[in-house]
Every structure is written in C-alpha cells, then in structure tokens.
Design a protein around this motif. Structure first.
Motif, PDB file in Angstrom:
ATOM      1  N   PRO A  95       0.692  -1.274  -0.031  1.00 42.62           N
ATOM      2  CA  PRO A  95       0.047   0.095   0.062  1.00 42.62           C
ATOM      3  C   PRO A  95       0.993   1.338  -0.034  1.00 42.62           C
ATOM      4  N   GLY A  96       1.988   1.319  -0.320  1.00 45.58           N
ATOM      5  CA  GLY A  96       2.786   2.378  -0.388  1.00 45.58           C
ATOM      6  C   GLY A  96       2.704   3.281   0.834  1.00 45.58           C
ATOM      7  N   ARG A  97       2.564   4.602   0.861  1.00 45.62           N
ATOM      8  CA  ARG A  97       2.443   5.548   1.803  1.00 45.62           C
ATOM      9  C   ARG A  97       0.981   5.240   2.554  1.00 45.62           C
ATOM     10  N   GLY A  98       0.041   4.698   1.874  1.00 43.54           N
ATOM     11  CA  GLY A  98      -1.238   4.615   2.496  1.00 43.54           C
ATOM     12  C   GLY A  98      -2.207   5.510   1.723  1.00 43.54           C
ATOM     13  N   SER A  99      -1.644   6.321   0.806  1.00 43.23           N
ATOM     14  CA  SER A  99      -2.444   7.420   0.063  1.00 43.23           C
ATOM     15  C   SER A  99      -3.836   6.521  -0.457  1.00 43.23           C
ATOM     16  N   LEU A 100      -3.488   5.531  -1.380  1.00 38.65           N
ATOM     17  CA  LEU A 100      -4.710   4.948  -1.951  1.00 38.65           C
ATOM     18  C   LEU A 100      -5.794   4.550  -0.970  1.00 38.65           C
ATOM     19  N   ALA A 101      -5.394   4.033   0.041  1.00 37.11           N
ATOM     20  CA  ALA A 101      -6.441   3.362   1.150  1.00 37.11           C
ATOM     21  C   ALA A 101      -7.102   4.618   1.694  1.00 37.11           C
ATOM     22  N   SER A 102      -6.183   5.911   2.182  1.00 38.67           N
ATOM     23  CA  SER A 102      -6.886   6.806   2.581  1.00 38.67           C
ATOM     24  C   SER A 102      -7.786   7.348   1.802  1.00 38.67           C
ATOM     25  N   ASP A 103      -7.878   7.616   0.421  1.00 40.47           N
ATOM     26  CA  ASP A 103      -8.767   8.094  -0.544  1.00 40.47           C
ATOM     27  C   ASP A 103      -9.985   7.301  -0.587  1.00 40.47           C
ATOM     28  N   ILE A 104      -9.573   6.015  -0.438  1.00 40.60           N
ATOM     29  CA  ILE A 104     -10.893   4.794  -0.540  1.00 40.60           C
ATOM     30  C   ILE A 104     -11.614   4.942   0.564  1.00 40.60           C
ATOM     31  N   LEU A 105     -11.244   4.998   1.956  1.00 41.82           N
ATOM     32  CA  LEU A 105     -11.904   5.184   3.122  1.00 41.82           C
ATOM     33  C   LEU A 105     -12.606   6.593   3.291  1.00 41.82           C
ATOM     34  N   ARG A 106     -12.213   7.592   2.590  1.00 36.83           N
ATOM     35  CA  ARG A 106     -12.884   8.767   2.547  1.00 36.83           C
ATOM     36  C   ARG A 106     -14.060   8.689   1.724  1.00 36.83           C
ATOM     37  N   VAL A 107     -14.178   7.809   0.578  1.00 39.31           N
ATOM     38  CA  VAL A 107     -15.195   7.370  -0.207  1.00 39.31           C
ATOM     39  C   VAL A 107     -16.158   6.511   0.835  1.00 39.31           C
ATOM     40  N   PHE A 108     -15.442   5.677   1.405  1.00 35.42           N
ATOM     41  CA  PHE A 108     -16.487   4.912   2.183  1.00 35.42           C
ATOM     42  C   PHE A 108     -17.274   5.910   3.231  1.00 35.42           C
ATOM     43  N   THR A 109     -16.574   6.725   3.762  1.00 38.04           N
ATOM     44  CA  THR A 109     -17.199   7.703   4.714  1.00 38.04           C
ATOM     45  C   THR A 109     -18.419   8.513   4.151  1.00 38.04           C
ATOM     46  N   GLN A 110     -18.077   8.937   2.762  1.00 36.96           N
ATOM     47  CA  GLN A 110     -19.090   9.615   2.220  1.00 36.96           C
ATOM     48  C   GLN A 110     -20.258   8.925   1.665  1.00 36.96           C
ATOM     49  N   LEU A 111     -19.981   7.448   1.381  1.00 38.33           N
ATOM     50  CA  LEU A 111     -20.974   6.611   1.254  1.00 38.33           C
ATOM     51  C   LEU A 111     -21.493   5.805   2.320  1.00 38.33           C
ATOM     52  N   GLY A 112     -21.396   6.371   3.519  1.00 37.51           N
ATOM     53  CA  GLY A 112     -21.930   5.520   4.677  1.00 37.51           C
ATOM     54  C   GLY A 112     -23.312   5.098   4.594  1.00 37.51           C
ATOM     55  N   THR A 113     -24.079   6.063   4.054  1.00 36.48           N
ATOM     56  CA  THR A 113     -25.716   5.252   4.095  1.00 36.48           C
ATOM     57  C   THR A 113     -25.636   4.151   3.275  1.00 36.48           C
ATOM     58  N   VAL A 114     -24.958   3.962   2.221  1.00 41.61           N
ATOM     59  CA  VAL A 114     -25.071   2.950   1.299  1.00 41.61           C
ATOM     60  C   VAL A 114     -24.229   1.666   1.847  1.00 41.61           C
ATOM     61  N   LEU A 115     -23.240   1.793   2.486  1.00 39.66           N
ATOM     62  CA  LEU A 115     -22.458   0.743   3.101  1.00 39.66           C
ATOM     63  C   LEU A 115     -23.216   0.588   4.602  1.00 39.66           C
ATOM     64  N   ALA A 116     -24.206   1.065   5.015  1.00 36.88           N
ATOM     65  CA  ALA A 116     -24.713   0.902   6.488  1.00 36.88           C
ATOM     66  C   ALA A 116     -24.988  -0.346   6.555  1.00 36.88           C
ATOM     67  N   GLY A 117     -24.471  -0.965   7.718  1.00 39.91           N
ATOM     68  CA  GLY A 117     -24.868  -2.532   8.091  1.00 39.91           C
ATOM     69  C   GLY A 117     -23.759  -3.275   7.679  1.00 39.91           C
ATOM     70  N   ALA A 118     -22.658  -3.130   6.785  1.00 45.02           N
ATOM     71  CA  ALA A 118     -21.654  -3.781   6.601  1.00 45.02           C
ATOM     72  C   ALA A 118     -20.401  -3.577   7.747  1.00 45.02           C
ATOM     73  N   ALA A 119     -20.085  -4.683   8.087  1.00 45.44           N
ATOM     74  CA  ALA A 119     -18.752  -4.728   8.987  1.00 45.44           C
ATOM     75  C   ALA A 119     -17.558  -4.733   8.127  1.00 45.44           C
ATOM     76  N   ILE A 120     -17.039  -3.275   8.150  1.00 41.40           N
ATOM     77  CA  ILE A 120     -15.753  -2.976   7.017  1.00 41.40           C
ATOM     78  C   ILE A 120     -14.679  -2.968   7.856  1.00 41.40           C
ATOM     79  N   SER A 121     -13.413  -3.492   7.302  1.00 42.65           N
ATOM     80  CA  SER A 121     -12.247  -3.797   7.981  1.00 42.65           C
ATOM     81  C   SER A 121     -11.272  -3.487   6.905  1.00 42.65           C
ATOM     82  N   VAL A 122     -10.057  -3.038   7.165  1.00 46.39           N
ATOM     83  CA  VAL A 122      -8.896  -2.847   6.298  1.00 46.39           C
ATOM     84  C   VAL A 122      -7.708  -3.766   6.547  1.00 46.39           C
ATOM     85  N   HIS A 123      -7.146  -4.325   5.402  1.00 44.27           N
ATOM     86  CA  HIS A 123      -6.067  -5.314   5.768  1.00 44.27           C
ATOM     87  C   HIS A 123      -5.075  -4.947   4.817  1.00 44.27           C
TER      88      HIS A 123
END
Length: 460
Positions: free
Chosen positions: A140-168
């Motif tokens: 994952p390099g410096r973590g930039s890609l994962a950081s941008d993806i997690l920001r999208v996950f937060t913005q789409l929180g209502t869509v992802l509601a109910g899912a147990a999300i974890s990062v590996h």
C-alpha cells in the motif's frame, strides 16, 4: 568504475568455460565509451573508466553468495535486493513521493483513489451487499490509496450501512508500515507483542475502522474481500530467459572475472529447472520474463474469491504477452542500472497480464486488461474532475488537479503504460435464468450489474 545495462542490437554470443561454477560471457574490447561489452543476445553490460563506487553490504552479500554457489537467477537477485530482511531496498527505505525514487498514481491525484473506492463499493453492491467487507491492499505504499478509498467509504456511509468493514494491508516493509500507520490511523496503532500473531501491527483508522498489517496474504482473515494490487506485481522477482539455437536458456547474475565488486549478466549453457518448468512450448518471443511469485499470488487470490466471494483489481505497468526485456531500475526518479549499487534503487519489470490470466484459468472470470486511460474514463474521471474544478477557487489547486488528470490519462504518460485487470467470482456475472410461461419468456432474478471500469465504451 560504473556498470550500465542496456538493450542493444548485438547478437553475437560467445560462452567460455572458466574456473567459476558456471560459464561466463566473453568480453571483447569495444568503441562504446572506451569500455568493455559483455554481449547477451541484445543485453549488454559495459564498464566505463569512472571513479569506482565503494562496496557496500548488499554487494558483499551477493558476491559471497555467488562465489559459494555460482551465478544466481535474476529472480533471486531481485528478491535479495528488494526484500532481504536486513538490507533489502523495500525493508530499509521510504522510497515513495517527490523525495523518493518514484511516485505512484495515488500521490499524483486524489481522483485516482476516489475512483478506486467507487469501484470497491460497486463490486460489493454487485455481490449482494454482504454483511462483511474486507478491503485488502497489497503493497500500500504510503497509504494514500487506502486513505482516499476510506474517505469514499465515509461519504457513502448510508450505502454501506450495516456492513462490517475492516482494512487489511499486506506489507513486507516495517519502514513503510510506520508511514502507512501514521497516514491512516494517526497514533492509533501498535506493533504486535508476539511474532506468532498473524498481524504484526493493528489499529483503528481515523474513520473508526479496524486495520491490520500482514506480511503474507495467507495471514489475512478469510471472508468476502475486495483485493487491490496497485504497482505490486511489477516489483515481484522475474526469471529471464533467452532463446538460443539449442533452446531456452536462463539469464543469470554473475561476478565480473576482472572486478570482484562488479556484477554482470551471463547465460547458462544448458537448461535450468526454471527454463524447463516455466517456458511455454508455443512461445514466439526471443526473450521472456516470467514471474512465478506473481502466479502464486494469483492462485491465492482466485482461491479466496472462489471460496469466499469478492473481487480483485490489479493495476500495473504491463503488457499482454508482447514485450521482452523490461527489467529496469529507478533511483531519484531516473533510470538506474539494475546491477549497479544493488539495494539502493527500486527494481521493476512490466507485468505480463497474459501470464496472470493464464494462471487464473477458468476458476474466476477475468475482465481486461484495459489501459488506465480507458478504465478511468469508464469510471467517470472526466465528470469527477469537472466537479472538483467547479468547487475549487484556488488557482494553484486547480492547476494541480488538471496536471494530475493529464498525467493519469495521457497516452504518452501513464494512460497507456498502466493496465487494469479484474478477477471476479463467476456468480457475480451469472446470467438470470429464463423460463417460459404463458407463451412468453420471462426473466427470473436480477441482471448482474456491469463491471465498473470495464463495461462502458464497448470494452470487454
């Protein structure tokens, strides 16, 4: 003395037996910069009369190994140089960004990571919105890609509601894992107290999700996962093979006979185990690079996707089985000879996507490879750029956004050099069953969603 490896149009190869364990190439005087050329079917290493660089621990380690066992494969050379647990380039360096040796797409533009996040959500939805969603990133390099993806996950929180999300995160570099942890968790991570634990670092992201670091894919918990591998496969070791009148022969790394602190390429006089096991009988190219470790990762990914669902997205420098000699080094954002100062520069080889598809076989459905330009445009990069420009009043930021977009999609830059390949569970693309009733056909079930990035513009 400095040694530089170049691709050239030389084809005369003479192999002489010497007191070494394996044969060495014969060097003859050449007019090229007054140095020596060691010819190997188009690959030549030559020495020029410049100030001799000091020997260092990695070079001493490699020369000792070669003296003890004979020439080593290019794959073993790459493995030692990049991931040796003490002296490896990835283990001891933070090589990314403007001050490093290379820069990746997530560092160029936030849009890249945002579109990857949308892809992850799209595939999760297409799979029926499983209750568990594991985001797994390789290298994952410096973590930039994962950081941008997690920001999208937060913005789409209502869509992802109910899912147990974890990062590996699968990361072999302790140095980079610290950088990633600071980027993604701030101070909310800790190193495991026991080496027996599958995860060597754990924490909580700034968005409140559990995050863990692993050295191997087998340590990642099983479950529905979206796997991302951006500029990961190109750093895996490759074997290099050359076709001769007597068949395929493996290219090896040996010591210069007249300079114990210099390395060069040599050609084995007889087949090696790797040349017998890895070469395809119908191969038409004269020089081939094969990445068996990449094949193993693909097998592991396909097994996970078949057993637990999910998808994998691979993005890398690459080709579809057409290129030959692509091994190169990068240091300070410039090309660097792969055999000079080992351990001080990144080594990379273009990914053969035809090989990855062949290894995946029929276990999963493959989409691509398609160019980065086509993939990002299918994902809506033009629309996203316009949205950001309309909401941005700062002139320098607008210029940066436009330059980043140009770098990502311009065919002369990253647009055509990068390729995208997706691995999907076959159920993801299952055609709805059709049954006849009342003199007409009617569809039962819901048609599968198009595969984002691969389905528009008529791409398959």
């Amino acid at each position: 003395m400095s040694v530089c490896t170049r691709v050239c149009g030389l084809h005369s190869v003479r192999i002489l037996r010497s007191p070494s364990v394996a044969p060495r190439l014969f060097g003859k005087k050449s007019s090229v910069e007054g140095g020596w050329i060691f010819q190997l079917n188009g690959i030549c290493s030559y020495s020029t009369s410049q100030e001799q660089a000091p020997r260092h621990s990695m070079l001493r380690h490699l020369t000792s190994k070669i003296k003890a066992t004979g020439p080593i494969s290019v794959a073993e050379y790459m493995r030692e140089v990049l991931t040796n647990p003490v002296m490896g380039y990835y283990v001891k360096n933070d090589m990314l960004g403007a001050d490093g040796d290379f820069i990746t797409s997530p560092e160029i533009s936030q849009i890249f990571g945002e579109l990857m996040g949308i892809w992850c959500v799209s595939e999760w939805m297409a799979a029926g919105k499983p209750k568990v969603l594991q985001l797994v990133e390789f290298g994952p390099g410096r973590g930039s890609l994962a950081s941008d993806i997690l920001r999208v996950f937060t913005q789409l929180g209502t869509v992802l509601a109910g899912a147990a999300i974890s990062v590996h995160l699968v990361e072999v570099s302790p140095k980079l894992s610290q950088v990633q942890a600071q980027c993604l968790t701030g101070d909310q991570s800790q190193v495991s107290a026991s080496e027996d634990e599958p995860a060597y670092r754990t924490g909580t992201t700034t968005t409140g999700l559990p995050i863990s670091w692993y050295r191997r894919i087998n340590d990642v918990p099983k479950g529905f996962s979206i796997f991302l591998a951006h500029e990961f496969f190109d750093a895996l070791p490759v074997h290099k093979f050359q076709k001769t009148e007597k068949g395929w022969r493996e290219v090896m790394v040996d010591i210069e006979p007249d300079a114990v602190d210099k390395l060069r390429f040599v050609l084995l006089p007889s087949p090696s185990l790797a040349s017998v096991a890895l070469m395809q009988v119908d191969e038409k190219r004269q020089h081939v690079e094969v990445c068996p470790e990449g094949g193993i990762v693909i097998q592991q990914l396909t097994n996970r996707i078949v057993e637990h669902g999910g998808a994998a997205l691979i993005a890398d420098y690459g080709h579809d089985g057409t290129k030959t000699d692509t091994l190169r080094g990068f240091r300070g954002h410039k090309l660097h000879d792969v055999l000079t100062d080992p351990g001080a520069a990144d080594l990379t080889a273009d990914v053969d996507f035809s090989y990855l598809r062949r290894i995946a076989g029929d276990m999963v459905a493959c989409r691509g490879p398609v160019s980065q330009r086509d993939f990002l445009k299918n994902m809506g990069i033009d629309t996203r750029l316009q949205v950001l420009l309309r909401s941005c009043a700062d002139a320098s930021t607008r210029t940066q956004l436009i330059r980043g977009y140009e770098m990502l999609v311009n065919p002369q830059k990253m647009g055509e050099r990068f390729q995208f390949l997706a691995l999907l569970n076959h159920r993801r693309l299952a055609t709805p069953e059709e049954e006849e009733g009342g003199g007409m056909k009617r569809t039962r079930g819901v048609a599968p969603l198009p595969v984002a990035g691969f389905s528009e513009l008529g791409l398959k």
